[in-house]
Design a protein around this motif. Structure first.
Motif, PDB file in Angstrom:
ATOM      1  N   GLU A 291       0.835  -1.226   0.044  1.00 41.86           N
ATOM      2  CA  GLU A 291      -0.080  -0.153   0.097  1.00 41.86           C
ATOM      3  C   GLU A 291       0.802   1.122  -0.039  1.00 41.86           C
ATOM      4  O   GLU A 291       0.375   2.222  -0.424  1.00 41.86           O
ATOM      5  N   ALA A 292       2.095   0.967   0.438  1.00 39.50           N
ATOM      6  CA  ALA A 292       2.991   2.533   0.458  1.00 39.50           C
ATOM      7  C   ALA A 292       3.524   2.300  -0.964  1.00 39.50           C
ATOM      8  O   ALA A 292       4.404   3.310  -0.916  1.00 39.50           O
ATOM      9  N   GLY A 293       3.118   1.478  -1.651  1.00 42.04           N
ATOM     10  CA  GLY A 293       3.949   1.379  -3.315  1.00 42.04           C
ATOM     11  C   GLY A 293       5.082   0.848  -3.429  1.00 42.04           C
ATOM     12  O   GLY A 293       5.763   0.891  -4.559  1.00 42.04           O
ATOM     13  N   MET A 294       5.632  -0.084  -2.395  1.00 41.17           N
ATOM     14  CA  MET A 294       6.600  -0.653  -2.520  1.00 41.17           C
ATOM     15  C   MET A 294       6.617  -2.069  -2.919  1.00 41.17           C
ATOM     16  O   MET A 294       6.058  -2.888  -2.288  1.00 41.17           O
ATOM     17  N   PRO A 295       7.170  -2.597  -4.370  1.00 39.45           N
ATOM     18  CA  PRO A 295       6.863  -3.919  -4.917  1.00 39.45           C
ATOM     19  C   PRO A 295       7.608  -5.066  -3.868  1.00 39.45           C
ATOM     20  O   PRO A 295       8.799  -4.790  -3.667  1.00 39.45           O
ATOM     21  N   ILE A 296       7.001  -6.097  -4.074  1.00 39.34           N
ATOM     22  CA  ILE A 296       7.495  -7.227  -3.286  1.00 39.34           C
ATOM     23  C   ILE A 296       7.396  -8.287  -4.012  1.00 39.34           C
ATOM     24  O   ILE A 296       6.764  -8.689  -5.017  1.00 39.34           O
ATOM     25  N   ALA A 297       8.295  -9.653  -3.732  1.00 33.50           N
ATOM     26  CA  ALA A 297       8.375 -10.649  -4.405  1.00 33.50           C
ATOM     27  C   ALA A 297       8.555 -11.841  -3.238  1.00 33.50           C
ATOM     28  O   ALA A 297       9.316 -11.464  -2.450  1.00 33.50           O
ATOM     29  N   PRO A 298       8.354 -13.151  -3.654  1.00 30.11           N
ATOM     30  CA  PRO A 298       8.742 -14.189  -2.498  1.00 30.11           C
ATOM     31  C   PRO A 298      10.207 -14.379  -2.481  1.00 30.11           C
ATOM     32  O   PRO A 298      11.044 -14.320  -3.620  1.00 30.11           O
ATOM     33  N   ALA A 299      10.716 -14.749  -1.263  1.00 29.06           N
ATOM     34  CA  ALA A 299      12.303 -14.965  -1.036  1.00 29.06           C
ATOM     35  C   ALA A 299      12.260 -16.204  -0.406  1.00 29.06           C
ATOM     36  O   ALA A 299      11.294 -16.855   0.089  1.00 29.06           O
ATOM     37  N   ALA A 300      13.286 -16.906  -0.410  1.00 35.63           N
ATOM     38  CA  ALA A 300      13.940 -18.136   0.405  1.00 35.63           C
ATOM     39  C   ALA A 300      13.594 -18.024   1.723  1.00 35.63           C
ATOM     40  O   ALA A 300      13.434 -16.863   2.426  1.00 35.63           O
ATOM     41  N   HIS A 301      13.454 -19.034   2.764  1.00 33.72           N
ATOM     42  CA  HIS A 301      13.513 -19.144   4.274  1.00 33.72           C
ATOM     43  C   HIS A 301      14.386 -19.901   4.854  1.00 33.72           C
ATOM     44  O   HIS A 301      14.763 -20.805   3.882  1.00 33.72           O
ATOM     45  N   PRO A 302      14.753 -19.981   5.997  1.00 34.06           N
ATOM     46  CA  PRO A 302      15.794 -20.783   6.650  1.00 34.06           C
ATOM     47  C   PRO A 302      14.676 -22.045   6.894  1.00 34.06           C
ATOM     48  O   PRO A 302      13.627 -22.189   7.208  1.00 34.06           O
ATOM     49  N   ILE A 303      15.767 -23.268   6.894  1.00 34.23           N
ATOM     50  CA  ILE A 303      15.302 -24.341   7.497  1.00 34.23           C
ATOM     51  C   ILE A 303      16.480 -25.023   8.421  1.00 34.23           C
ATOM     52  O   ILE A 303      17.420 -25.574   7.812  1.00 34.23           O
ATOM     53  N   GLY A 304      16.068 -24.581   9.592  1.00 36.98           N
ATOM     54  CA  GLY A 304      17.350 -24.859  10.556  1.00 36.98           C
ATOM     55  C   GLY A 304      18.381 -23.869  10.220  1.00 36.98           C
ATOM     56  O   GLY A 304      18.119 -22.584  10.156  1.00 36.98           O
ATOM     57  N   TYR A 305      19.569 -24.393  10.101  1.00 34.10           N
ATOM     58  CA  TYR A 305      20.619 -23.317   9.407  1.00 34.10           C
ATOM     59  C   TYR A 305      21.097 -23.397   7.849  1.00 34.10           C
ATOM     60  O   TYR A 305      21.746 -22.724   7.390  1.00 34.10           O
ATOM     61  N   ARG A 306      19.946 -24.039   7.389  1.00 27.16           N
ATOM     62  CA  ARG A 306      20.130 -24.296   5.840  1.00 27.16           C
ATOM     63  C   ARG A 306      19.090 -23.402   5.108  1.00 27.16           C
ATOM     64  O   ARG A 306      18.213 -22.833   5.754  1.00 27.16           O
ATOM     65  N   CYS A 307      19.094 -23.177   3.933  1.00 28.94           N
ATOM     66  CA  CYS A 307      18.330 -22.425   2.975  1.00 28.94           C
ATOM     67  C   CYS A 307      17.426 -23.213   2.340  1.00 28.94           C
ATOM     68  O   CYS A 307      17.782 -24.324   1.988  1.00 28.94           O
ATOM     69  N   SER A 308      16.178 -22.673   2.317  1.00 31.93           N
ATOM     70  CA  SER A 308      15.006 -23.385   1.419  1.00 31.93           C
ATOM     71  C   SER A 308      15.447 -23.823   0.080  1.00 31.93           C
ATOM     72  O   SER A 308      14.600 -24.584  -0.613  1.00 31.93           O
ATOM     73  N   CYS A 309      16.425 -23.342  -0.507  1.00 33.40           N
ATOM     74  CA  CYS A 309      16.651 -23.248  -1.876  1.00 33.40           C
ATOM     75  C   CYS A 309      17.278 -24.557  -2.488  1.00 33.40           C
ATOM     76  O   CYS A 309      17.582 -25.088  -3.334  1.00 33.40           O
ATOM     77  N   GLU A 310      17.993 -25.153  -1.228  1.00 36.01           N
ATOM     78  CA  GLU A 310      18.382 -26.512  -1.044  1.00 36.01           C
ATOM     79  C   GLU A 310      19.842 -26.598  -2.081  1.00 36.01           C
ATOM     80  O   GLU A 310      20.296 -27.440  -2.368  1.00 36.01           O
ATOM     81  N   ARG A 311      20.388 -25.146  -2.263  1.00 34.56           N
ATOM     82  CA  ARG A 311      21.503 -25.186  -2.964  1.00 34.56           C
ATOM     83  C   ARG A 311      22.732 -25.421  -1.983  1.00 34.56           C
ATOM     84  O   ARG A 311      22.812 -25.091  -1.061  1.00 34.56           O
ATOM     85  N   MET A 312      23.701 -26.276  -2.448  1.00 35.41           N
ATOM     86  CA  MET A 312      24.752 -26.575  -1.717  1.00 35.41           C
ATOM     87  C   MET A 312      25.356 -25.121  -1.431  1.00 35.41           C
ATOM     88  O   MET A 312      26.248 -24.762  -2.213  1.00 35.41           O
ATOM     89  N   GLY A 313      25.800 -25.115  -0.101  1.00 39.87           N
ATOM     90  CA  GLY A 313      26.529 -23.862   0.387  1.00 39.87           C
ATOM     91  C   GLY A 313      26.187 -22.555  -0.135  1.00 39.87           C
ATOM     92  O   GLY A 313      26.578 -21.853  -0.426  1.00 39.87           O
ATOM     93  N   CYS A 314      24.711 -22.488  -0.085  1.00 40.78           N
ATOM     94  CA  CYS A 314      24.026 -21.260  -0.450  1.00 40.78           C
ATOM     95  C   CYS A 314      24.795 -20.122   0.226  1.00 40.78           C
ATOM     96  O   CYS A 314      24.804 -19.968   1.457  1.00 40.78           O
ATOM     97  N   PRO A 315      25.272 -19.014  -0.495  1.00 44.88           N
ATOM     98  CA  PRO A 315      26.122 -17.795   0.010  1.00 44.88           C
ATOM     99  C   PRO A 315      25.162 -16.983   0.502  1.00 44.88           C
ATOM    100  O   PRO A 315      25.770 -16.263   1.560  1.00 44.88           O
ATOM    101  N   THR A 316      23.905 -17.022   0.307  1.00 43.44           N
ATOM    102  CA  THR A 316      22.868 -15.811   1.104  1.00 43.44           C
ATOM    103  C   THR A 316      21.872 -16.542   1.595  1.00 43.44           C
ATOM    104  O   THR A 316      20.700 -16.173   1.199  1.00 43.44           O
ATOM    105  N   PRO A 317      21.869 -17.398   2.402  1.00 47.20           N
ATOM    106  CA  PRO A 317      20.806 -18.399   2.924  1.00 47.20           C
ATOM    107  C   PRO A 317      19.774 -17.667   3.662  1.00 47.20           C
ATOM    108  O   PRO A 317      19.855 -16.572   4.325  1.00 47.20           O
ATOM    109  N   SER A 318      18.488 -17.775   2.762  1.00 49.42           N
ATOM    110  CA  SER A 318      17.013 -17.257   3.304  1.00 49.42           C
ATOM    111  C   SER A 318      17.140 -15.684   2.833  1.00 49.42           C
ATOM    112  O   SER A 318      16.143 -14.923   3.464  1.00 49.42           O
ATOM    113  N   ARG A 319      18.080 -15.141   2.071  1.00 49.78           N
ATOM    114  CA  ARG A 319      18.121 -13.753   2.015  1.00 49.78           C
ATOM    115  C   ARG A 319      17.999 -13.341   0.420  1.00 49.78           C
ATOM    116  O   ARG A 319      17.969 -12.159   0.123  1.00 49.78           O
ATOM    117  N   HIS A 320      17.871 -14.298  -0.169  1.00 48.08           N
ATOM    118  CA  HIS A 320      17.669 -14.021  -1.898  1.00 48.08           C
ATOM    119  C   HIS A 320      16.336 -14.424  -2.391  1.00 48.08           C
ATOM    120  O   HIS A 320      15.442 -15.381  -1.783  1.00 48.08           O
TER     121      HIS A 320
END
Length: 248
Positions: free
Chosen positions: A44-73
Motif C-alpha cells: 500500500e506504500a507503493g513498494m513492490p515485493i516478491a517471494p524469497a527463500a526462508h531458513p530450514i534450521g541453518y540451511r536455506c530452503s533453496c537447497e543449494r549446496m553452500g548457498c552464500p546468502t541463505p534465506s536472503r535471496h
C-alpha cells in the motif's frame, strides 16, 4: 523498538496501533495474519515485493549446496519483473507460501540506505533529535539497519546514477562495511523475515511512515558510518598491538 518508534506523541497510526494490540507469538515470530498485514502495508506504500527463500534450521530452503546468502535471496530469477504491489497476488503468495520471506525491489518507488547496525542506531537518534523526517527503518539480523527512502530515479546525467550490483550479492558485504545504497537493480529482505540462527528482519519504524528524500539522511548516515569504520580499524590496531608481543 516497535513499528511506531520515533513517531510524535499522539500521532500513532492506525496500523501501528493495530500491531500493538496483536498478541505477540513467542521467539519473535509473527503470526500469519500479522505477517500478511505487514506485507500488504508495504504494498500500500507503493513498494513492490516478491517471494524469497526462508531458513530450514541453518540451511536455506533453496537447497543449494553452500548457498552464500541463505534465506536472503528471491525464489525466482525473474524477481524484478515478478515484484508487485497487487493485493490479490500478495495474499496468494502469503497464504500458499506461509514460510516464505519476501524481498522488495528497489529503484522503482524507493531506495534503501543500508548501514551497520551501530551506525544506524546512532544516526537514527541524531536525525530524530534534529527533527528530520525519517521514513521506514528496519533492523536486519544483528548487524545491519535499513533506511527506506524515496528513489533517486534515473537522473538525466547517467554519471549521477549507479546500479547496486554489489548489493545484490550479500556475500560481498564484508568487503564494504560502510553505507550501501540500494537503488535500481537491487533488493533488500523485507520485514517480517526469518534468518538462520534465530535472527530476523523487523521494523523499527513501520512502512506507514512517508518515504523521505535520501539526501536529507545521507550526511548523518555517512558520518555515522565513517565513525563506525574508524572505530573498527582502531580496534584492529589495538588488538594487533596487544597480540604481537604475545606471539613472540
Amino acid at each position: 523498538m516497535g513499528a511506531d518508534f520515533g513517531r510524535g506523541r499522539g500521532s500513532e497510526s492506525k496500523f501501528s496501533h493495530w500491531l500493538r494490540r496483536r498478541s505477540k507469538p513467542q521467539q519473535g515470530e509473527v503470526d500469519d495474519t500479522a505477517r500478511e498485514a505487514l506485507l500488504l502495508a508495504v504494498a500500500e506504500a507503493g513498494m513492490p515485493i516478491a517471494p524469497a527463500a526462508h531458513p530450514i534450521g541453518y540451511r536455506c530452503s533453496c537447497e543449494r549446496m553452500g548457498c552464500p546468502t541463505p534465506s536472503r535471496h528471491p525464489i525466482s530469477f525473474a524477481w524484478q519483473t515478478q515484484s508487485t504491489t497487487d493485493r490479490a497476488q500478495i495474499e496468494r503468495w502469503a497464504r500458499s507460501q506461509p514460510q516464505a520471506n519476501f524481498i522488495t525491489a528497489t529503484g522503482m518507488i524507493h531506495d534503501v540506505l543500508d548501514v551497520p547496525l551501530s551506525a544506524g542506531t546512532q544516526a537514527l537518534e541524531r536525525l530524530l533529535a534534529a527533527g528530520i523526517e525519517v521514513g521506514p527503518v528496519a533492523r536486519s539480523g544483528d548487524d545491519r539497519m535499513l533506511f527506506f527512502t524515496a528513489t533517486r530515479g534515473t537522473p538525466e546525467d547517467e554519471d549521477e546514477w549507479w546500479p547496486c550490483e554489489l548489493d545484490c550479492h550479500p556475500e560481498t558485504m564484508d568487503e564494504h562495511p560502510g553505507l550501501r545504497w540500494h537503488c535500481r537493480g537491487s533488493y533488500v529482505l523485507l520485514p517480517p523475515a526469518r534468518l538462520p540462527g534465530e535472527l530476523d528482519v523487523r521494523w523499527v519504524r513501520g512502512p506507514e511512515n512517508p518515504l523521505p528524500d535520501p539526501l536529507t539522511l545521507l550526511e548523518t548516515l555517512t558520518d555515522a558510518c565513517a565513525r563506525f569504520v574508524g572505530s573498527a580499524e582502531q580496534s584492529d590496531v589495538d588488538h594487533e598491538s596487544v597480540a604481537w608481543p604475545l606471539s613472540r
